[in-house]
Design a protein around this motif. Structure first.
Motif, PDB file in Angstrom:
ATOM      1  N   SER A  33      -1.570 -30.914 -17.327  1.00  0.00           N
ATOM      2  CA  SER A  33      -0.862 -30.825 -18.605  1.00  0.00           C
ATOM      3  C   SER A  33       0.529 -30.268 -18.386  1.00  0.00           C
ATOM      4  O   SER A  33       0.810 -29.614 -17.380  1.00  0.00           O
ATOM      5  CB  SER A  33      -1.636 -29.959 -19.597  1.00  0.00           C
ATOM      6  N   GLU A  34       1.387 -30.570 -19.336  1.00  0.00           N
ATOM      7  CA  GLU A  34       2.751 -30.065 -19.302  1.00  0.00           C
ATOM      8  C   GLU A  34       3.169 -29.733 -20.728  1.00  0.00           C
ATOM      9  O   GLU A  34       2.769 -30.411 -21.676  1.00  0.00           O
ATOM     10  CB  GLU A  34       3.694 -31.095 -18.677  1.00  0.00           C
ATOM     11  N   SER A  35       3.936 -28.688 -20.859  1.00  0.00           N
ATOM     12  CA  SER A  35       4.433 -28.269 -22.168  1.00  0.00           C
ATOM     13  C   SER A  35       5.419 -29.308 -22.690  1.00  0.00           C
ATOM     14  O   SER A  35       6.214 -29.855 -21.930  1.00  0.00           O
ATOM     15  CB  SER A  35       5.107 -26.912 -22.040  1.00  0.00           C
ATOM     16  N   LEU A  36       5.356 -29.574 -23.983  1.00  0.00           N
ATOM     17  CA  LEU A  36       6.267 -30.547 -24.582  1.00  0.00           C
ATOM     18  C   LEU A  36       7.496 -29.899 -25.228  1.00  0.00           C
ATOM     19  O   LEU A  36       8.528 -30.548 -25.370  1.00  0.00           O
ATOM     20  CB  LEU A  36       5.525 -31.399 -25.610  1.00  0.00           C
ATOM     21  N   ALA A  37       7.363 -28.649 -25.641  1.00  0.00           N
ATOM     22  CA  ALA A  37       8.503 -27.973 -26.263  1.00  0.00           C
ATOM     23  C   ALA A  37       8.346 -26.468 -26.114  1.00  0.00           C
ATOM     24  O   ALA A  37       7.315 -25.922 -26.482  1.00  0.00           O
ATOM     25  CB  ALA A  37       8.608 -28.349 -27.731  1.00  0.00           C
ATOM     26  N   TRP A  43       1.846 -26.747 -27.588  1.00  0.00           N
ATOM     27  CA  TRP A  43       1.992 -28.200 -27.727  1.00  0.00           C
ATOM     28  C   TRP A  43       2.195 -28.759 -26.330  1.00  0.00           C
ATOM     29  O   TRP A  43       3.147 -28.412 -25.641  1.00  0.00           O
ATOM     30  CB  TRP A  43       3.176 -28.526 -28.622  1.00  0.00           C
ATOM     31  N   ARG A  44       1.265 -29.622 -25.908  1.00  0.00           N
ATOM     32  CA  ARG A  44       1.333 -30.099 -24.530  1.00  0.00           C
ATOM     33  C   ARG A  44       0.862 -31.540 -24.414  1.00  0.00           C
ATOM     34  O   ARG A  44       0.142 -32.047 -25.268  1.00  0.00           O
ATOM     35  CB  ARG A  44       0.497 -29.199 -23.621  1.00  0.00           C
ATOM     36  N   MET A  45       1.300 -32.156 -23.343  1.00  0.00           N
ATOM     37  CA  MET A  45       0.841 -33.500 -22.988  1.00  0.00           C
ATOM     38  C   MET A  45      -0.225 -33.321 -21.917  1.00  0.00           C
ATOM     39  O   MET A  45       0.013 -32.700 -20.886  1.00  0.00           O
ATOM     40  CB  MET A  45       1.991 -34.351 -22.455  1.00  0.00           C
ATOM     41  N   GLU A  72      -1.343 -35.989 -26.647  1.00  0.00           N
ATOM     42  CA  GLU A  72      -0.625 -34.808 -27.100  1.00  0.00           C
ATOM     43  C   GLU A  72      -1.636 -33.895 -27.782  1.00  0.00           C
ATOM     44  O   GLU A  72      -2.373 -34.334 -28.664  1.00  0.00           O
ATOM     45  CB  GLU A  72       0.462 -35.178 -28.111  1.00  0.00           C
TER      46      GLU A  72
END
Length: 151
Positions: A33-37, A43-45, A72
């Motif tokens: 996963s990676e943070s989106l904002a 909130w992550r992808m 998401e």
């Protein structure tokens, strides 16, 4: 230690590599996963897929990533949330794909000289997995046959 990663766009291509007797190949369902904002914590992808990895005699990591889903998500599971239902379904789909991959690899493991393991992850470090395909996946082949136009 600076290991090189050799990624394959097709599972079948990985099997063309020479394997040392007893070389271990690992197959696992993996979520990254990676943070989106930064401004919106949680909130992550999320990416879910099946990863096939091995380390050859030269110390190179051989890797093939079969993606299943990218979703998401917001932290905090909520009952009857469709997004979390998709997340659970993606894990089930990935588990099914893993079993098919394991069955496939078991049929060639002895011939190619590798040992198959279904636990343990070989870390790729900061390398982003290349999305791969598996052309001879029995489910994909069956679907392709069903989708063929009738003559």
């Amino acid at each position: 230690m600076n290991q090189k990663v050799i990624q394959f766009g097709q599972l079948e291509e990985l099997l063309t590599e020479p394997f040392a007797p007893g070389q271990v190949m690992r197959v696992v369902v993996l979520e990254t996963s990676e943070s989106l904002a930064r401004q919106i914590p949680g909130w992550r992808m999320v990416h879910i897929g099946v990863d096939v990895r091995s380390i050859n005699e030269s110390g190179h990591i051989l890797a093939c990533h079969l993606p299943v889903a990218a979703l998401e998500l917001f932290n905090g599971r909520r009952e009857n949330d469709p997004t979390w239902q998709k997340y659970d379904a993606a894990w089930e789909k990935a588990a099914s794909l893993k079993e098919r991959v394991v069955t496939f690899l078991q049929t060639v493991a002895e011939e190619l000289g590798f040992t198959l393991r279904t636990a343990g992850v070989i870390d790729l470090g900061d390398v982003r997995p290349l999305h791969a395909t598996w052309k001879t996946d029995p489910i994909r082949l069956a679907k392709d046959l069903l989708d063929e136009p009738k003559q």
